[in-house]
Design a protein around this motif. Structure first.
Motif, short mmCIF file in Angstrom:
data_model
loop_
_atom_site.label_atom_id
_atom_site.label_comp_id
_atom_site.label_asym_id
_atom_site.label_seq_id
_atom_site.Cartn_x
_atom_site.Cartn_y
_atom_site.Cartn_z
N VAL A 79 7.02 4.06 -6.57
CA VAL A 79 7.65 5.32 -7.02
C VAL A 79 7.58 5.43 -8.55
O VAL A 79 7.32 6.52 -9.09
N THR A 80 7.78 4.33 -9.24
CA THR A 80 7.69 4.36 -10.70
C THR A 80 6.31 4.85 -11.12
O THR A 80 6.17 5.75 -11.96
N ALA A 81 5.28 4.27 -10.51
CA ALA A 81 3.90 4.64 -10.91
C ALA A 81 3.57 6.08 -10.52
O ALA A 81 3.08 6.86 -11.36
N THR A 82 3.85 6.46 -9.29
CA THR A 82 3.48 7.83 -8.87
C THR A 82 4.37 8.87 -9.56
O THR A 82 3.91 9.97 -9.87
N GLY A 83 5.62 8.50 -9.82
CA GLY A 83 6.53 9.42 -10.51
C GLY A 83 6.05 9.70 -11.93
O GLY A 83 6.06 10.85 -12.39
N GLN A 84 5.62 8.63 -12.62
CA GLN A 84 5.11 8.83 -13.98
C GLN A 84 3.87 9.71 -13.97
O GLN A 84 3.71 10.62 -14.78
N LEU A 85 3.00 9.44 -13.00
CA LEU A 85 1.77 10.24 -12.89
C LEU A 85 2.11 11.71 -12.61
O LEU A 85 1.55 12.62 -13.24
N LEU A 86 3.05 11.92 -11.69
CA LEU A 86 3.43 13.29 -11.34
C LEU A 86 3.94 14.05 -12.57
O LEU A 86 3.51 15.18 -12.85
N GLN A 87 4.84 13.43 -13.32
CA GLN A 87 5.39 14.14 -14.49
C GLN A 87 4.31 14.39 -15.54
O GLN A 87 4.26 15.46 -16.15
N LYS A 88 3.44 13.39 -15.75
CA LYS A 88 2.38 13.53 -16.76
C LYS A 88 1.42 14.68 -16.37
O LYS A 88 1.11 15.56 -17.18
N LYS A 89 1.00 14.67 -15.10
CA LYS A 89 0.06 15.69 -14.63
C LYS A 89 0.72 17.08 -14.65
O LYS A 89 0.08 18.07 -14.97
N LEU A 90 1.99 17.13 -14.27
CA LEU A 90 2.69 18.42 -14.26
C LEU A 90 2.76 18.99 -15.68
O LEU A 90 2.50 20.18 -15.90
N ARG A 91 3.13 18.13 -16.63
CA ARG A 91 3.27 18.60 -18.02
C ARG A 91 1.94 19.16 -18.49
O ARG A 91 1.89 20.22 -19.11
N LEU A 105 11.05 16.76 -4.41
CA LEU A 105 11.55 15.50 -3.85
C LEU A 105 10.57 15.08 -2.75
O LEU A 105 10.93 15.03 -1.57
N PRO A 106 9.32 14.81 -3.12
CA PRO A 106 8.33 14.52 -2.08
C PRO A 106 8.63 13.20 -1.39
O PRO A 106 9.36 12.36 -1.93
N PRO A 107 8.06 12.98 -0.20
CA PRO A 107 8.18 11.65 0.40
C PRO A 107 7.72 10.59 -0.60
O PRO A 107 6.75 10.80 -1.34
N LEU A 108 8.40 9.46 -0.61
CA LEU A 108 8.11 8.43 -1.62
C LEU A 108 6.74 7.80 -1.41
O LEU A 108 6.20 7.15 -2.31
N ILE A 109 6.19 7.97 -0.23
CA ILE A 109 4.89 7.37 0.09
C ILE A 109 3.72 8.17 -0.48
O ILE A 109 2.57 7.77 -0.32
N ILE A 110 4.00 9.25 -1.15
CA ILE A 110 2.93 10.07 -1.74
C ILE A 110 2.04 9.18 -2.63
O ILE A 110 2.54 8.31 -3.34
N ASP A 111 0.70 9.38 -2.55
CA ASP A 111 -0.21 8.56 -3.37
C ASP A 111 -0.81 9.42 -4.49
O ASP A 111 -0.46 10.60 -4.65
N HIS A 112 -1.73 8.83 -5.25
CA HIS A 112 -2.30 9.54 -6.40
C HIS A 112 -3.01 10.82 -5.97
O HIS A 112 -2.90 11.85 -6.64
N GLU A 113 -3.70 10.74 -4.84
CA GLU A 113 -4.40 11.92 -4.35
C GLU A 113 -3.39 13.03 -4.00
O GLU A 113 -3.60 14.21 -4.31
N GLY A 114 -2.29 12.63 -3.40
CA GLY A 114 -1.22 13.58 -3.07
C GLY A 114 -0.64 14.22 -4.31
O GLY A 114 -0.35 15.42 -4.34
N VAL A 115 -0.48 13.42 -5.35
CA VAL A 115 0.06 13.94 -6.62
C VAL A 115 -0.88 15.01 -7.18
O VAL A 115 -0.46 16.10 -7.57
#
Ligand code: PLP
Length: 386
Positions: free
Chosen positions: A295-307, A359-369
Protein backbone atom coordinates in the motif's frame (compact mmCIF):
# COMPACT_ATOMS: atom_id res chain seq x y z
CA UNK A 1 -36.73 2.89 3.66
CA UNK A 2 -35.40 5.69 1.53
CA UNK A 3 -32.29 6.22 3.62
CA UNK A 4 -30.01 6.26 0.58
CA UNK A 5 -30.15 8.16 -2.67
CA UNK A 6 -28.97 5.20 -4.71
CA UNK A 7 -26.97 5.46 -7.91
CA UNK A 8 -28.53 3.86 -10.98
CA UNK A 9 -26.51 0.66 -11.15
CA UNK A 10 -26.79 -2.86 -9.69
CA UNK A 11 -23.61 -4.84 -9.35
CA UNK A 12 -23.96 -8.58 -9.54
CA UNK A 13 -20.37 -9.86 -9.62
CA UNK A 14 -16.86 -8.82 -8.64
CA UNK A 15 -13.30 -10.01 -9.16
CA UNK A 16 -10.32 -8.19 -7.65
CA UNK A 17 -10.61 -4.50 -8.50
CA UNK A 18 -13.42 -5.13 -11.01
CA UNK A 19 -17.21 -5.12 -10.75
CA UNK A 20 -19.88 -6.15 -13.27
CA UNK A 21 -23.44 -4.89 -13.39
CA UNK A 22 -26.61 -6.78 -14.29
CA UNK A 23 -26.18 -5.77 -17.93
CA UNK A 24 -22.72 -7.28 -18.11
CA UNK A 25 -20.89 -3.93 -18.10
CA UNK A 26 -17.52 -3.83 -16.33
CA UNK A 27 -16.42 -1.16 -13.80
CA UNK A 28 -13.13 -0.22 -12.18
CA UNK A 29 -13.84 -0.15 -8.45
CA UNK A 30 -11.99 2.75 -6.82
CA UNK A 31 -14.22 2.72 -3.73
CA UNK A 32 -14.14 -0.89 -2.46
CA UNK A 33 -17.56 -0.57 -0.83
CA UNK A 34 -16.30 2.53 1.06
CA UNK A 35 -12.98 1.08 2.27
CA UNK A 36 -14.42 -2.35 2.99
CA UNK A 37 -13.16 -4.76 0.34
CA UNK A 38 -9.44 -4.19 0.94
CA UNK A 39 -8.59 -7.53 -0.63
CA UNK A 40 -10.90 -6.79 -3.53
CA UNK A 41 -13.87 -8.86 -4.63
CA UNK A 42 -14.03 -12.65 -4.50
CA UNK A 43 -10.51 -13.00 -3.11
CA UNK A 44 -9.74 -16.76 -3.18
CA UNK A 45 -8.48 -16.93 0.44
CA UNK A 46 -11.52 -15.03 1.72
CA UNK A 47 -13.97 -17.06 -0.38
CA UNK A 48 -12.38 -20.27 0.87
CA UNK A 49 -12.66 -19.21 4.51
CA UNK A 50 -16.29 -18.19 4.01
CA UNK A 51 -17.17 -21.49 2.28
CA UNK A 52 -15.34 -23.72 4.74
CA UNK A 53 -16.58 -22.00 7.89
CA UNK A 54 -20.16 -21.91 6.62
CA UNK A 55 -20.01 -25.70 6.35
CA UNK A 56 -18.47 -26.10 9.83
CA UNK A 57 -20.31 -23.68 12.10
CA UNK A 58 -21.74 -20.21 11.55
CA UNK A 59 -23.05 -19.14 14.93
CA UNK A 60 -23.26 -20.27 18.52
CA UNK A 61 -23.44 -17.26 20.87
CA UNK A 62 -21.10 -15.30 23.06
CA UNK A 63 -22.40 -17.44 25.93
CA UNK A 64 -19.75 -19.94 24.80
CA UNK A 65 -16.07 -19.78 24.00
CA UNK A 66 -15.40 -19.12 20.32
CA UNK A 67 -11.89 -20.27 19.33
CA UNK A 68 -11.84 -18.28 16.07
CA UNK A 69 -12.82 -15.13 17.94
CA UNK A 70 -10.07 -15.71 20.52
CA UNK A 71 -7.47 -16.18 17.77
CA UNK A 72 -8.70 -13.06 16.01
CA UNK A 73 -8.45 -11.05 19.23
CA UNK A 74 -4.90 -12.31 19.77
CA UNK A 75 -3.92 -11.30 16.24
CA UNK A 76 -5.45 -7.84 16.55
CA UNK A 77 -3.75 -7.28 19.90
CA UNK A 78 -0.41 -8.45 18.52
CA UNK A 79 -0.66 -6.08 15.54
CA UNK A 80 -1.67 -3.10 17.68
CA UNK A 81 0.14 -3.74 21.00
CA UNK A 82 -3.22 -3.63 22.76
CA UNK A 83 -4.68 -5.91 25.45
CA UNK A 84 -8.22 -7.03 24.68
CA UNK A 85 -11.11 -6.75 22.22
CA UNK A 86 -14.89 -6.45 22.15
CA UNK A 87 -16.37 -7.62 18.84
CA UNK A 88 -19.32 -5.91 17.19
CA UNK A 89 -21.01 -6.06 13.79
CA UNK A 90 -20.30 -2.56 12.53
CA UNK A 91 -18.20 0.52 13.01
CA UNK A 92 -20.84 2.48 14.87
CA UNK A 93 -21.20 -0.34 17.39
CA UNK A 94 -17.43 -0.51 17.87
CA UNK A 95 -17.53 3.22 18.67
CA UNK A 96 -20.48 2.70 21.03
CA UNK A 97 -18.36 0.20 22.95
CA UNK A 98 -15.54 2.77 23.08
CA UNK A 99 -17.93 5.43 24.40
CA UNK A 100 -19.31 3.05 27.02
CA UNK A 101 -15.76 2.33 28.21
CA UNK A 102 -15.06 6.02 28.78
CA UNK A 103 -18.46 6.62 30.42
CA UNK A 104 -17.71 3.79 32.85
CA UNK A 105 -14.29 5.28 33.56
CA UNK A 106 -15.79 8.69 34.23
CA UNK A 107 -18.59 7.40 36.42
CA UNK A 108 -16.09 5.46 38.51
CA UNK A 109 -14.26 8.72 39.08
CA UNK A 110 -17.56 10.26 40.21
CA UNK A 111 -17.65 12.69 37.30
CA UNK A 112 -21.22 13.59 36.49
CA UNK A 113 -21.65 13.81 32.69
CA UNK A 114 -18.29 12.27 31.67
CA UNK A 115 -17.37 14.24 28.56
CA UNK A 116 -15.60 13.30 25.33
CA UNK A 117 -13.82 15.83 23.13
CA UNK A 118 -14.72 15.26 19.47
CA UNK A 119 -13.88 17.22 16.34
CA UNK A 120 -15.58 19.23 13.64
CA UNK A 121 -16.17 17.39 10.35
CA UNK A 122 -15.73 14.01 12.01
CA UNK A 123 -17.81 10.93 11.27
CA UNK A 124 -18.32 8.19 13.83
CA UNK A 125 -21.58 6.49 12.85
CA UNK A 126 -25.37 6.72 12.91
CA UNK A 127 -26.41 5.46 16.33
CA UNK A 128 -27.53 8.15 18.75
CA UNK A 129 -24.23 8.41 20.60
CA UNK A 130 -22.08 8.16 17.48
CA UNK A 131 -24.15 10.68 15.52
CA UNK A 132 -23.75 13.02 18.47
CA UNK A 133 -19.99 12.47 18.29
CA UNK A 134 -20.11 13.14 14.54
CA UNK A 135 -19.22 16.69 13.53
CA UNK A 136 -21.84 17.13 10.84
CA UNK A 137 -25.15 18.85 11.56
CA UNK A 138 -26.85 17.06 8.67
CA UNK A 139 -26.24 13.72 10.36
CA UNK A 140 -27.75 14.99 13.63
CA UNK A 141 -30.67 17.11 12.42
CA UNK A 142 -34.04 15.69 13.40
CA UNK A 143 -32.66 13.31 16.01
CA UNK A 144 -32.57 15.60 19.00
CA UNK A 145 -32.24 15.33 21.91
CA UNK A 146 -28.63 14.40 21.26
CA UNK A 147 -26.62 12.44 23.80
CA UNK A 148 -25.01 14.41 26.62
CA UNK A 149 -21.30 14.53 27.27
CA UNK A 150 -19.58 15.74 24.10
CA UNK A 151 -17.63 18.94 23.40
CA UNK A 152 -16.44 19.81 19.94
CA UNK A 153 -13.18 21.37 18.80
CA UNK A 154 -11.77 22.03 15.31
CA UNK A 155 -9.86 19.10 13.79
CA UNK A 156 -6.07 19.40 13.83
CA UNK A 157 -6.18 22.07 16.54
CA UNK A 158 -4.21 20.99 19.60
CA UNK A 159 -4.56 24.39 21.29
CA UNK A 160 -8.33 24.00 21.24
CA UNK A 161 -7.98 20.70 23.11
CA UNK A 162 -5.60 22.28 25.63
CA UNK A 163 -8.10 25.09 26.13
CA UNK A 164 -10.84 22.57 26.97
CA UNK A 165 -8.42 20.77 29.30
CA UNK A 166 -7.89 23.98 31.26
CA UNK A 167 -11.59 24.78 31.56
CA UNK A 168 -13.59 21.57 31.66
CA UNK A 169 -12.92 19.09 34.45
CA UNK A 170 -15.50 16.59 33.19
CA UNK A 171 -13.49 15.47 30.19
CA UNK A 172 -12.51 11.79 30.20
CA UNK A 173 -11.42 11.17 26.61
CA UNK A 174 -10.60 12.55 23.18
CA UNK A 175 -12.07 10.75 20.17
CA UNK A 176 -10.56 11.38 16.76
CA UNK A 177 -10.01 9.88 13.31
CA UNK A 178 -6.31 9.87 12.31
CA UNK A 179 -7.45 11.08 8.86
CA UNK A 180 -11.02 12.27 8.48
CA UNK A 181 -12.68 10.18 5.79
CA UNK A 182 -16.29 11.29 5.33
CA UNK A 183 -15.24 14.81 6.32
CA UNK A 184 -13.17 15.19 3.13
CA UNK A 185 -9.96 13.11 3.46
CA UNK A 186 -8.54 15.67 5.89
CA UNK A 187 -4.95 14.85 6.84
CA UNK A 188 -3.77 16.57 10.05
CA UNK A 189 -0.22 17.79 10.77
CA UNK A 190 2.32 15.00 11.13
CA UNK A 191 2.54 15.35 14.92
CA UNK A 192 -1.15 15.99 15.67
CA UNK A 193 -1.79 12.54 17.12
CA UNK A 194 1.45 12.68 19.14
CA UNK A 195 0.30 15.93 20.72
CA UNK A 196 -3.19 14.59 21.41
CA UNK A 197 -1.53 11.58 23.05
CA UNK A 198 0.52 13.90 25.26
CA UNK A 199 -2.49 15.92 26.37
CA UNK A 200 -4.41 12.71 27.15
CA UNK A 201 -1.47 11.48 29.27
CA UNK A 202 -1.17 14.79 31.11
CA UNK A 203 -4.87 14.78 32.00
CA UNK A 204 -5.47 11.05 32.57
CA UNK A 205 -7.86 10.97 29.63
CA UNK A 206 -8.34 8.00 27.35
CA UNK A 207 -7.39 8.46 23.72
CA UNK A 208 -9.95 6.89 21.36
CA UNK A 209 -8.81 6.47 17.78
CA UNK A 210 -11.54 5.73 15.26
CA UNK A 211 -9.66 3.76 12.61
CA UNK A 212 -12.77 2.29 11.06
CA UNK A 213 -11.84 3.80 7.70
CA UNK A 214 -8.07 4.26 8.09
CA UNK A 215 -7.34 0.84 9.63
CA UNK A 216 -6.35 -2.51 8.13
CA UNK A 217 -3.43 -1.23 6.02
CA UNK A 218 -5.42 1.50 4.23
CA UNK A 219 -2.79 4.19 4.86
CA UNK A 220 0.33 2.03 4.54
CA UNK A 221 0.56 0.83 8.13
CA UNK A 222 -1.79 -1.67 9.75
CA UNK A 223 -3.29 1.33 11.54
CA UNK A 224 -2.77 4.99 10.68
CA UNK A 225 -1.61 6.00 14.17
CA UNK A 226 1.37 3.68 13.73
CA UNK A 227 2.83 6.35 11.41
CA UNK A 228 3.19 8.40 14.62
CA UNK A 229 4.82 5.67 16.70
CA UNK A 230 2.21 6.02 19.44
CA UNK A 231 -0.15 3.62 21.17
CA UNK A 232 -3.71 4.53 21.96
CA UNK A 233 -6.03 3.48 24.80
CA UNK A 234 -8.98 2.53 22.63
CA UNK A 235 -8.95 1.71 18.93
CA UNK A 236 -11.99 1.00 16.79
CA UNK A 237 -11.96 -0.93 13.53
CA UNK A 238 -14.59 -2.38 11.18
CA UNK A 239 -14.93 -2.01 7.39
CA UNK A 240 -11.88 -3.84 5.91
CA UNK A 241 -11.59 -6.19 8.87
CA UNK A 242 -14.25 -8.42 7.31
CA UNK A 243 -13.74 -7.54 3.62
CA UNK A 244 -17.56 -7.33 3.40
CA UNK A 245 -18.69 -9.73 6.14
CA UNK A 246 -20.02 -7.46 8.92
CA UNK A 247 -17.58 -7.34 11.83
CA UNK A 248 -16.21 -4.55 13.99
CA UNK A 249 -13.89 -4.42 16.96
CA UNK A 250 -13.21 -2.14 19.88
CA UNK A 251 -9.65 -2.82 20.99
CA UNK A 252 -8.44 -1.54 24.36
CA UNK A 253 -5.23 -1.24 26.36
CA UNK A 254 -4.26 -0.89 30.02
CA UNK A 255 -6.85 0.75 32.26
CA UNK A 256 -9.27 1.13 29.34
CA UNK A 257 -9.21 -2.63 28.80
CA UNK A 258 -10.46 -3.23 32.37
CA UNK A 259 -13.58 -1.02 32.34
CA UNK A 260 -16.19 -3.33 30.81
CA UNK A 261 -16.89 -6.32 33.02
CA UNK A 262 -19.34 -9.24 32.80
CA UNK A 263 -22.82 -8.00 32.02
CA UNK A 264 -21.74 -4.48 31.05
CA UNK A 265 -21.98 -4.96 27.30
CA UNK A 266 -22.80 -7.57 24.71
CA UNK A 267 -23.79 -8.53 21.20
CA UNK A 268 -25.63 -11.56 19.84
CA UNK A 269 -23.69 -11.77 16.59
CA UNK A 270 -20.43 -9.95 17.45
CA UNK A 271 -17.38 -12.06 16.63
CA UNK A 272 -19.31 -15.19 15.76
CA UNK A 273 -17.37 -18.15 14.28
CA UNK A 274 -18.24 -17.21 10.70
CA UNK A 275 -17.25 -13.54 10.85
CA UNK A 276 -14.16 -14.30 12.95
CA UNK A 277 -12.88 -17.04 10.62
CA UNK A 278 -13.32 -14.69 7.69
CA UNK A 279 -11.52 -11.80 9.44
CA UNK A 280 -8.68 -14.18 10.35
CA UNK A 281 -8.34 -15.05 6.66
CA UNK A 282 -8.22 -11.33 5.83
CA UNK A 283 -5.44 -10.68 8.35
CA UNK A 284 -3.46 -13.78 7.32
CA UNK A 285 -3.66 -12.76 3.67
CA UNK A 286 -2.59 -9.19 4.42
CA UNK A 287 0.32 -10.49 6.53
CA UNK A 288 1.41 -13.04 3.92
CA UNK A 289 1.46 -10.44 1.16
CA UNK A 290 3.09 -7.65 3.24
CA UNK A 291 0.13 -5.40 2.56
CA UNK A 292 1.51 -2.34 4.43
CA UNK A 293 4.55 -2.22 2.11
CA UNK A 294 2.39 -2.79 -0.98
CA UNK A 295 0.00 0.00 0.00
CA UNK A 296 2.85 2.39 0.77
CA UNK A 297 4.36 1.83 -2.68
CA UNK A 298 1.14 1.91 -4.70
CA UNK A 299 -0.22 4.81 -2.65
CA UNK A 300 2.86 6.91 -3.36
CA UNK A 301 2.63 6.06 -7.04
CA UNK A 302 -1.07 6.93 -7.13
CA UNK A 303 -0.56 10.36 -5.58
CA UNK A 304 2.47 11.12 -7.77
CA UNK A 305 0.69 10.11 -10.98
CA UNK A 306 -2.49 11.95 -9.98
CA UNK A 307 -0.59 15.17 -9.27
CA UNK A 308 1.12 14.95 -12.65
CA UNK A 309 -2.06 14.07 -14.56
CA UNK A 310 -4.20 16.75 -12.90
CA UNK A 311 -1.60 19.52 -12.66
CA UNK A 312 -2.95 21.55 -15.58
CA UNK A 313 -6.58 21.46 -14.44
CA UNK A 314 -7.45 24.67 -12.61
CA UNK A 315 -10.50 23.23 -10.89
CA UNK A 316 -8.26 20.85 -8.94
CA UNK A 317 -7.42 22.54 -5.63
CA UNK A 318 -5.58 19.74 -3.84
CA UNK A 319 -4.56 16.10 -4.01
CA UNK A 320 -4.01 14.66 -0.54
CA UNK A 321 -4.11 11.50 1.53
CA UNK A 322 -1.98 8.67 2.79
CA UNK A 323 -1.48 5.25 1.26
CA UNK A 324 -4.57 4.29 -0.69
CA UNK A 325 -6.86 6.82 1.00
CA UNK A 326 -6.74 9.75 -1.38
CA UNK A 327 -8.84 12.87 -1.84
CA UNK A 328 -8.93 15.17 -4.85
CA UNK A 329 -10.48 18.49 -3.86
CA UNK A 330 -12.13 20.54 -6.59
CA UNK A 331 -13.03 24.22 -6.44
CA UNK A 332 -16.75 23.46 -6.83
CA UNK A 333 -19.38 20.94 -5.72
CA UNK A 334 -18.99 17.79 -7.79
CA UNK A 335 -21.31 15.07 -6.49
CA UNK A 336 -22.61 14.48 -10.04
CA UNK A 337 -19.15 13.10 -10.84
CA UNK A 338 -20.20 9.83 -9.21
CA UNK A 339 -22.84 9.25 -11.91
CA UNK A 340 -20.58 10.56 -14.67
CA UNK A 341 -17.84 8.17 -13.52
CA UNK A 342 -20.24 5.22 -13.62
CA UNK A 343 -21.03 6.09 -17.22
CA UNK A 344 -17.28 5.76 -17.89
CA UNK A 345 -17.06 2.42 -16.06
CA UNK A 346 -15.55 3.82 -12.89
CA UNK A 347 -16.78 3.68 -9.28
CA UNK A 348 -15.73 6.64 -7.12
CA UNK A 349 -17.18 8.59 -4.23
CA UNK A 350 -17.54 12.30 -3.60
CA UNK A 351 -17.61 13.46 0.00
CA UNK A 352 -17.86 16.87 1.68
CA UNK A 353 -19.44 18.11 -1.61
CA UNK A 354 -16.13 18.91 -3.32
CA UNK A 355 -13.78 16.03 -2.58
CA UNK A 356 -13.42 13.01 -4.87
CA UNK A 357 -12.59 10.19 -2.49
CA UNK A 358 -10.55 7.25 -3.72
CA UNK A 359 -10.47 4.10 -1.60
CA UNK A 360 -9.53 1.40 -4.10
CA UNK A 361 -9.01 -2.22 -3.07
CA UNK A 362 -5.56 -2.43 -1.47
CA UNK A 363 -4.53 -5.14 -3.93
CA UNK A 364 -4.45 -2.63 -6.79
CA UNK A 365 -1.14 -2.90 -8.71
CA UNK A 366 0.89 -0.44 -10.78
CA UNK A 367 -1.09 -1.22 -13.91
CA UNK A 368 -4.32 -0.57 -11.98
CA UNK A 369 -2.95 2.76 -10.75
CA UNK A 370 -2.14 3.84 -14.35
CA UNK A 371 -5.60 2.86 -15.50
CA UNK A 372 -7.31 4.67 -12.63
CA UNK A 373 -5.32 7.87 -13.12
CA UNK A 374 -6.11 7.86 -16.85
CA UNK A 375 -9.83 7.44 -16.23
CA UNK A 376 -9.86 10.18 -13.57
CA UNK A 377 -7.94 12.60 -15.76
CA UNK A 378 -10.48 12.21 -18.58
CA UNK A 379 -13.40 12.50 -16.18
CA UNK A 380 -12.17 15.57 -14.28
CA UNK A 381 -11.03 17.37 -17.45
CA UNK A 382 -14.46 16.92 -19.02
CA UNK A 383 -16.18 18.04 -15.80
CA UNK A 384 -13.95 21.06 -15.24
CA UNK A 385 -14.29 22.20 -18.85
CA UNK A 386 -18.07 22.00 -18.79
N1 PLP B 1 -16.26 5.76 11.82
C1 PLP B 1 -15.72 6.08 10.64
C2 PLP B 1 -14.42 6.83 10.60
C3 PLP B 1 -16.37 5.72 9.45
O1 PLP B 1 -15.82 6.06 8.28
C4 PLP B 1 -17.59 5.01 9.52
C5 PLP B 1 -18.32 4.66 8.29
O2 PLP B 1 -18.19 5.26 7.26
C6 PLP B 1 -18.11 4.69 10.78
C7 PLP B 1 -17.42 5.09 11.91
C8 PLP B 1 -19.40 3.95 10.92
O3 PLP B 1 -19.24 2.63 10.54
P1 PLP B 1 -20.53 1.72 10.19
O4 PLP B 1 -21.16 2.31 8.99
O5 PLP B 1 -19.95 0.35 9.96
O6 PLP B 1 -21.41 1.76 11.39
Amino acid sequence: MQTYNRLPVSFVRGDGIWLWDDKGDKYFDALAGIAVCGLGHAHPAVSQAVCEQSKQLVHTSNLFRIPHQERLAEKLCAITAMDNVFFSNSGAEANEAALKIVRKYGNQKNIDTPTVIVTENSFHGRTLATLTATGNRQVQAGFEPLVKGFVRVPFNDVDAISHVAANNKKVVAVMVEPIQGEGGVNVPSDDYLNQVREICDQNNWFMILDEIQTGMCRTGHWFAHQHNGIVTDILTVAKSLGNGIPIGACIARGEASQQLQTGNHGSTFGGNPFASAEALAVIDTMQNTDMPAHVTATGQLLQKKLRAALSGIEAVVDVRGKGLMVGIELDRPCTELMTQALEQGLVINVTAQKVIRLLPPLIIDHEGVELLVGKLQTLIKAFAGS
